[in-house]
Design a protein around this motif. Structure first.
Motif, mmCIF file in Angstrom:
data_model
loop_
_atom_site.group_PDB
_atom_site.id
_atom_site.type_symbol
_atom_site.label_atom_id
_atom_site.label_comp_id
_atom_site.label_asym_id
_atom_site.label_seq_id
_atom_site.Cartn_x
_atom_site.Cartn_y
_atom_site.Cartn_z
ATOM 1 N N ALA A 276 48.428 30.631 31.686
ATOM 2 C CA ALA A 276 47.729 31.627 30.573
ATOM 3 C C ALA A 276 46.421 31.154 30.340
ATOM 4 C CB ALA A 276 48.377 31.279 29.106
ATOM 5 N N GLU A 277 45.897 29.686 30.439
ATOM 6 C CA GLU A 277 44.482 29.420 30.454
ATOM 7 C C GLU A 277 43.594 30.124 31.642
ATOM 8 O OE1 GLU A 277 43.730 25.178 30.148
ATOM 9 O OE2 GLU A 277 41.637 25.676 29.535
ATOM 10 N N LEU A 278 44.300 30.061 32.862
ATOM 11 C CA LEU A 278 43.736 30.795 33.999
ATOM 12 C C LEU A 278 43.518 32.078 33.721
ATOM 13 C CD1 LEU A 278 45.470 28.603 36.681
ATOM 14 C CD2 LEU A 278 43.155 28.574 36.505
ATOM 15 N N PHE A 279 44.407 32.796 33.286
ATOM 16 C CA PHE A 279 44.414 34.195 33.074
ATOM 17 C C PHE A 279 43.260 34.401 31.967
ATOM 18 C CE2 PHE A 279 45.243 37.844 30.166
ATOM 19 C CZ PHE A 279 45.438 39.009 31.320
ATOM 20 N N ARG A 280 43.045 33.928 31.151
ATOM 21 C CA ARG A 280 42.015 33.843 30.105
ATOM 22 C C ARG A 280 40.715 33.753 30.626
ATOM 23 N NH1 ARG A 280 38.968 30.831 27.471
ATOM 24 N NH2 ARG A 280 39.999 28.871 27.904
ATOM 25 N N ILE A 281 40.490 32.666 31.539
ATOM 26 C CA ILE A 281 39.136 32.547 31.959
ATOM 27 C C ILE A 281 38.790 33.380 33.137
ATOM 28 C CG2 ILE A 281 39.633 30.420 33.867
ATOM 29 C CD1 ILE A 281 37.721 28.744 32.127
ATOM 30 N N GLY A 282 40.139 33.630 33.777
ATOM 31 C CA GLY A 282 39.582 34.594 34.967
ATOM 32 C C GLY A 282 39.039 35.715 34.287
ATOM 33 N N ARG A 283 39.713 36.595 33.441
ATOM 34 C CA ARG A 283 39.213 37.631 32.637
ATOM 35 C C ARG A 283 37.535 37.744 32.160
ATOM 36 N NH1 ARG A 283 42.864 41.771 32.069
ATOM 37 N NH2 ARG A 283 41.205 43.085 31.359
ATOM 38 N N GLN A 284 37.457 36.258 31.689
ATOM 39 C CA GLN A 284 35.968 36.108 30.910
ATOM 40 C C GLN A 284 35.087 36.094 32.214
ATOM 41 O OE1 GLN A 284 36.365 32.597 28.994
ATOM 42 N NE2 GLN A 284 35.390 33.121 27.442
ATOM 43 N N LEU A 285 35.522 35.564 33.465
ATOM 44 C CA LEU A 285 34.626 35.414 34.678
ATOM 45 C C LEU A 285 34.229 36.865 35.052
ATOM 46 C CD1 LEU A 285 35.803 32.191 36.284
ATOM 47 C CD2 LEU A 285 33.458 32.487 35.520
ATOM 48 N N GLU A 286 35.263 37.641 35.096
ATOM 49 C CA GLU A 286 35.231 38.992 35.754
ATOM 50 C C GLU A 286 34.166 39.705 34.823
ATOM 51 O OE1 GLU A 286 39.088 40.717 35.938
ATOM 52 O OE2 GLU A 286 39.027 40.495 38.048
ATOM 53 N N GLU A 287 34.328 39.521 33.713
ATOM 54 C CA GLU A 287 33.299 40.045 32.773
ATOM 55 C C GLU A 287 31.761 39.879 32.771
ATOM 56 O OE1 GLU A 287 33.694 40.672 28.102
ATOM 57 O OE2 GLU A 287 35.617 41.109 29.248
ATOM 58 N N THR A 288 31.751 38.333 32.846
ATOM 59 C CA THR A 288 30.453 37.649 33.167
ATOM 60 C C THR A 288 29.797 38.150 34.511
ATOM 61 O OG1 THR A 288 31.322 35.561 31.866
ATOM 62 C CG2 THR A 288 29.212 35.238 33.006
ATOM 63 N N LEU A 289 30.510 38.273 35.549
ATOM 64 C CA LEU A 289 30.057 38.314 36.779
ATOM 65 C C LEU A 289 30.217 39.940 37.282
ATOM 66 C CD1 LEU A 289 31.423 35.050 38.563
ATOM 67 C CD2 LEU A 289 29.177 35.565 37.761
ATOM 68 N N ALA A 290 30.869 40.525 36.586
ATOM 69 C CA ALA A 290 30.971 41.968 36.684
ATOM 70 C C ALA A 290 31.869 42.386 38.164
ATOM 71 C CB ALA A 290 29.698 42.828 36.618
ATOM 72 N N THR A 291 32.715 41.370 38.466
ATOM 73 C CA THR A 291 33.372 41.479 39.754
ATOM 74 C C THR A 291 34.737 40.642 39.901
ATOM 75 O OG1 THR A 291 33.175 41.342 42.134
ATOM 76 C CG2 THR A 291 32.195 39.852 40.793
ATOM 77 N N SER A 292 35.661 41.421 40.605
ATOM 78 C CA SER A 292 36.731 40.336 40.582
ATOM 79 C C SER A 292 36.433 38.944 41.550
ATOM 80 C CB SER A 292 38.040 41.284 41.308
ATOM 81 O OG SER A 292 37.435 41.978 42.362
ATOM 82 N N VAL A 293 37.030 37.930 41.266
ATOM 83 C CA VAL A 293 36.428 36.804 42.006
ATOM 84 C C VAL A 293 37.623 35.829 42.284
ATOM 85 C CG1 VAL A 293 34.274 36.594 40.827
ATOM 86 C CG2 VAL A 293 36.300 35.605 39.644
ATOM 87 N N ASP A 294 37.623 35.011 43.369
ATOM 88 C CA ASP A 294 38.327 33.884 43.290
ATOM 89 C C ASP A 294 37.939 32.831 42.955
ATOM 90 O OD1 ASP A 294 37.798 32.264 45.863
ATOM 91 O OD2 ASP A 294 38.079 34.400 46.920
ATOM 92 N N ILE A 295 38.634 31.841 42.503
ATOM 93 C CA ILE A 295 38.216 30.632 41.666
ATOM 94 C C ILE A 295 38.844 29.473 42.207
ATOM 95 C CG2 ILE A 295 38.112 29.659 39.531
ATOM 96 C CD1 ILE A 295 38.562 32.417 38.104
ATOM 97 N N GLU A 296 38.137 28.466 42.647
ATOM 98 C CA GLU A 296 38.759 26.937 43.024
ATOM 99 C C GLU A 296 38.755 26.055 41.796
ATOM 100 O OE1 GLU A 296 37.875 24.654 46.384
ATOM 101 O OE2 GLU A 296 37.801 26.538 47.716
#
Lengths: 719, 152
Positions: A276-296
């Protein structure tokens, strides 16, 4: 002047200097994301190091030795190895080193440990991803070690994978440069990767996780648990779990795989709360960076940290699977250890078993229908083993490099190939095969009575020679078939007996003592070194030996084909036409396309002759002799002692010739082609990677082969 | 406007130029090769390297007399008045083992990218002991420097 730029001061306009990865991390940290603190070492420092050490010119010279598009994977490995070694052995410009050490001591060296990662301008943009092609170092401690890690990361700008990738994208290698991130190390309990858009389903996110540090997941050492989440609401749609038994954790100074506690073995590293936390931060990052990302990411004491963020790329234009196959040749040590077991326990015995089953069939007693079926089924068996060869045997060769990289990093030897001497431990099968042939030949030389039957093409029915021949053929297969019908044993023994009448047979070269190497290492390095060396020796021996095994299967196919052709020639069995058609011939299918050399200028007024050719140094030494150029259908018996063997590629059926040769020149390039390996065994100078060797050099030309520098000098003999 | 002295022009060329054209003799016929060189600080010696399978190496074993042309031309019309070229004449002998390490280091300091080439056992390092230099500037202005006369 300050070289190290803290994340807090990295500005958006620094893309050319800092690279995309560093900027994203700095920007996210500035925005309050849980990114560990770090510093960037800009491109300026890389360029200064290159300019002062002469590396810039060296790299330019390396890259112009041969048209990159013409290089085979072995040659690209070599180029990369040589460039990397120059990075490792180049002297730091003293002034630069002094300032950097001071800044590192005041900055990142204050932390317990850091990760040193690449961040090259142009990499990780939305269009291109160099993920995994450049090296990183984790758990680096102390300013001196950080400085050394920096040059290892710089050198990885020239990794074979990165070279191939830039070629594919049409990027000019000479234009590339690298910045470095030095980031505080977070030693998490659980780590993984989040793809905010799953590779195969844009409506899902995908999480992968392992126990311990991320490196083992990234390099493929550990299988992760893999959960798929709904991008709309984060609900878990699918769980793929594996059995966890170990984790990468810091031990003494470096990372090491350690067994998990029984409790952790039973648990998944993932859980609903973490997802759930990864999901939340993933969505946030997509918004900040305006692209889908992979995250380590990693989790330490229930706190989530973001270690790396990359835009997800759409992938490369499809160009066959060659590049992904080439990049897939990189294997981690544990996966090579598993591969070795598979090769030794399944693949090689499988080939031997199939070859033995073929040898047991009395071909002459089969009727035409059965023989035609036999040809087809044997070809299918060969096809299967050729596929296995490509899938398993070739990747095993990576073990040699893995050790070479380790050796060069520890020993800082000027000769990037010095480590090869440590690999020659047990004699190769091809060398053993030659040794037995030479023993039989010396028997023939000492017993003139043996000559008469041999001249009639027969091996005496009994006696010492017969016993030797029987055991030889049992071990290596029928020599006539191995040499593709071009050689029969009686004639070859007579030839060897005569050629070596006045000269002693070549001695195989002793290998280097491993004690000397191991004595340079710390206790902790030693354990890893022994594992790497063991794998490298196995992969070195297998690199050539697998051909002998494959040769036995091939010899079974050839003998059936020969019998079928014989009956076909008699005109009484049309059934063989289909069975023997080239379309179903696996050898033809796998035959490599030979690039044609540029057409020589040869008009009335100008005659073009090659005087000196540049290839790759593949076996040290210098020797001269008359060239013997091997074209298709060449009769092995023409080859004379002391000649220089010039060929497109040394095939298993040519290794018989090597003890006779003064030197070897091969069109195919690299240290790991078979010619180079056999040449090293005998201490014969060898140059590989000479484009058009068999067209530009003519039989009878006097050639000098400089195996130190990879140069062939030709004195054309006037016709 | 100040002109550097002619000898300074020679020294500048020796320090600034990485490559020169080496002239050797092959059965009475001139033979030229482009070589990377380095000069000793007193300009009495010039060093270059070659592998032993080359023509120039064979020529040198038969006749040690050589010329080495070093110039700063850019292959444009301005060269006719602006370029300087100096030819060194002397004898080239392979450097012996005692001085080899020191001279190889000198050579590599100037040409670090040639490390593997110079370190190879098949490569020979040569020293040209210069008898005289001939400097050409402004198209036709020629000055000779005999090495025995320019010491002190």
């Amino acid at each position: 002047m300050h070289y190290l730029i803290p994340f807090s001061e990295a500005q958006q306009d620094g893309q050319d200097q800092l690279g995309g990865k560093a900027l994203v991390l700095a920007r996210l940290r500035q925005a309050g994301y849980p990114v560990p603190d770090g510093f960037c070492l800009p491109v300026t420092v890389y360029r200064a190091f290159l300019a002062h050490s002469g590396l810039a010119d060296f790299i330019a010279m390396e890259l112009q030795r041969k048209d990159f598009a013409e290089m085979r994977w072995e040659e690209i490995w070599d180029v990369s190895l040589r460039i990397r070694n120059h990075f490792l052995t180049a002297a730091w410009p003293p002034a630069l080193k002094k300032v950097l050490l001071e800044e590192l001591r005041q900055g990142p060296a204050q932390w317990d440990a850091v990760a040193v990662r690449s961040t090259a301008p142009g990499e990780d943009s939305a269009r291109q991803s160099f993920a995994g092609l450049h090296e990183s170092r984790i758990l680096v401690r102390g300013a001196e070690a950080m400085l050394e890690a920096v040059r290892v990361v710089w050198a990885s700008l020239w990794s074979d994978g990165a070279l191939l990738y830039r070629q594919e994208l049409g990027l000019d290698p000479a234009e590339s440069a690298m910045a470095v991130v030095v980031q505080q190390m977070v030693i998490g309990d659980v780590s993984g990767i989040l793809f905010t858009k799953a590779p195969h389903d844009a409506k899902r996110m995908m999480v992968e996780a392992v126990w311990g540090l991320n490196q083992a997941l990234v390099d493929g050492t550990l299988e992760p648990d893999r959960w798929q989440l709904d991008r709309a609401d984060g609900s878990v749609l699918e769980k793929h779990s594996v059995v966890h038994s170990s984790a990468l954790r810091p031990k003494d100074r470096g990372p090491e795989l350690v067994p998990l506690s029984p409790e952790q073995c039973r648990q998944s590293p993932l859980g609903p709360a973490l997802c759930a936390e990864l999901f939340r931060i993933g969505r946030q990052l997509e918004e900040t960076l305006a692209t889908s990302v992979d995250i380590e990411w990693t989790v330490l004491e229930q706190r989530l940290f973001i270690l790396q963020v990359r835009p997800i790329t759409t992938g490369l234009p499809a160009r066959g699977d060659e590049r992904s196959w080439l990049l897939g040749l990189h294997r981690s040590l544990p996966s090579l250890e598993r591969l070795r077991v598979d090769l030794e326990e399944n693949v090689l015995p499988g080939m031997t078993g199939d070859a033995a089953a073929m040898a047991a069939v009395e071909l002459a007693s089969l009727d035409d229908t059965a023989l035609a079926a036999e040809v087809v089924s044997r070809r299918a068996v060969l096809q299967k083993w050729l596929d296995t060869y490509r899938e398993k045997c070739i990747p095993m060769a990576h073990g040699i490099r893995l050790f070479g990289e380790f050796y060069n990093e520890v020993m800082r030897s000027d000769d990037p190939y010095a480590f090869m001497d440590l690999l020659r431990c047990d004699p190769l099968l091809a060398v053993e095969r030659n040794r037995q042939l030479l023993t039989m030949a010396s028997l023939v030389r000492s017993d003139p009575a043996l000559r008469t039957p041999l001249q009639r093409g027969q091996i005496p029915a009994e006696g010492a020679l017969r016993a030797m021949v029987d055991s030889f053929q049992e071990r290596f297969g029928d020599v006539q078939w191995i040499a593709a019908g071009a050689l029969d044993l009686p004639a070859w023994l007579l030839k060897l007996a005569d050629e070596f009448a006045s000269k002693s047979a070549p001695r195989e070269q002793p290998g280097m003592a491993e004690e000397l190497f191991l004595s340079h290492l710390s206790e902790q390095e030693r354990a890893l070194a022994v594992r790497l060396l063991t794998i490298a020796r196995a992969s070195y021996a297998l690199r050539d030996n697998d051909n002998i095994y494959l040769g036995k299967v091939r010899s079974g196919v050839l003998s059936a084909e020969q019998e079928a052709r014989r009956r076909l020639a008699r005109g009484d069995a049309e059934i063989f036409r289909a069975a023997l058609s080239a379309a179903s011939d696996p050898s033809a299918l796998f035959a490599e396309k030979k690039p044609a050399a540029a057409a020589p200028v040869d008009v009335a007024a100008v005659r073009q002759l090659a005087r000196q050719l540049v290839g790759q140094p593949a076996g040290p030494g210098v020797d001269s002799g008359k060239a013997r150029v091997l074209h298709d259908g060449f009769d092995l018996r023409d080859f004379r002692l002391g000649e220089v063997l010039v060929c497109d590629a040394i095939e298993p059926n040519m290794t018989f010739l090597v003890p006779l040769a003064a030197a070897i020149i091969e069109r195919r390039g690299g240290m790991l082609v078979h010619g180079a390996i056999i040449a090293r065994e005998y201490g014969i100078p060898c140059v590989t990677g000479i484009a058009g060797a068999t067209q530009l050099i003519h039989t009878g030309d006097v050639v000098t082969v400089d195996g130190y520098l990879g140069i062939v000098t030709i004195d054309h003999q006037e016709e | 406007m100040t002109n550097p002295s002619s000898w300074d022009i020679v020294l500048d060329l020796l320090q600034a130029q990485p490559l020169g054209v080496l002239g050797t003799s092959r059965e009475g016929h001139a033979y030229t090769s482009l070589v990377a060189f380095v000069a000793s600080t007193d300009a009495r010696s010039l060093y270059f390297a070659t592998t032993r399978a080359t023509r120039k190496y064979h020529n040198l074993t038969a006749d040690e007399r050589v010329a080495l042309l070093i110039d700063n031309r850019s292959n444009r019309t301005q060269d006719f008045y602006g370029a300087a070229a100096v030819s060194a004449y002397g004898r080239a002998l392979e450097v012996d083992a005692t001085a080899h390490a020191e001279l190889q280091a000198l050579y590599l300091a100037r040409h670090p990218q040639l490390k593997s080439f110079v370190s190879a056992p098949s490569t020979a390092l040569f020293r040209i002991t210069v008898d005289n230099y001939q400097l050409v500037v402004r198209f036709q202005h020629v000055t000779e420097f005999r090495m025995t006369e320019c010491t002190t």
